[in-house]
Design an enzyme around this catalytic site. Sequence first.
Site, PDB file in Angstrom:
ATOM      1  CB  THR A  13       2.250  -1.631  43.674  1.00  0.00           C
ATOM      2  OG1 THR A  13       1.306  -0.825  42.967  1.00  0.00           O
ATOM      3  CG2 THR A  13       1.768  -1.834  45.090  1.00  0.00           C
ATOM      4  N   GLY A  30       2.167  -0.981  51.032  1.00  0.00           N
ATOM      5  CA  GLY A  30       0.961  -0.533  51.720  1.00  0.00           C
ATOM      6  C   GLY A  30      -0.273  -1.388  51.504  1.00  0.00           C
ATOM      7  CD  GLN A  31       0.924  -3.878  48.054  1.00  0.00           C
ATOM      8  OE1 GLN A  31       1.601  -3.455  48.971  1.00  0.00           O
ATOM      9  NE2 GLN A  31       1.448  -4.217  46.890  1.00  0.00           N
ATOM     10  CB  THR A  32      -5.100  -5.144  53.004  1.00  0.00           C
ATOM     11  OG1 THR A  32      -5.790  -4.027  52.422  1.00  0.00           O
ATOM     12  CG2 THR A  32      -5.773  -5.522  54.306  1.00  0.00           C
ATOM     13  CG  LEU A  50       2.549  -6.411  51.538  1.00  0.00           C
ATOM     14  CD1 LEU A  50       3.183  -5.550  50.457  1.00  0.00           C
ATOM     15  CD2 LEU A  50       3.423  -7.626  51.827  1.00  0.00           C
TER      16      LEU A  50
END
Length: 200
Positions: free
Chosen positions: A55, A78-80, A82
């Site tokens: 990831t 793409g993590q929330t 970021l």
Amino acid sequence: MYTLLSGLYRYYTQKDEYCIVILGLDNAGKTTYLEAAKTKFTKNYKGMNPAKITTTVGLNIGQIDVFGIRLNFWDLGGQTELQSLWDKYYEECHGVIYVIDSNDRERMDESKEIFDTMIQNEHLSGVPLLVLANKQDLPDVMGVREIKPVFQQAGDLIGRRDCLTMPVSALTGEGVDEGIKWLVEAVKRNSIVRPPMEND
């Protein structure tokens, strides 16, 4: 004389450069797609083993020279936590690749929400958009016919920009060539509005 020849050489060999942001939820396959594009279009590039791709935390950068231009890719995590950083890259980008995990039905609404927020940003107005329904190599995934209507609900936000939704498998490389070719033509067409980067 050397300066003149050096200047002429640079003039004839330099390529127009365009920046492309690769967006989507975590685990959608953004980095795998970037690796597939680099492998397809960069001579002697072997690519990372897909099993070793983790990831993205922050940013991956990639570059390919294709059809007489240079594409610089910014593959953003793409993590929330970021996603709030994405808009820092919008003003300088010439195109957007939005990657959807076609195998993750549970997060399709979340992906659509993030897409809508992204596409509303004024700095992306008119910027070409390539939407990839990724992981088409897996069984029982959502096809483009199922995904496209969901994302076309944002038609008024997408507007008249160049936009294409297509199936791909970043893992097998299927569809990668076609998407990159389309994107090259789209950013060239849009260069009147958003010219290529200045070369020093």
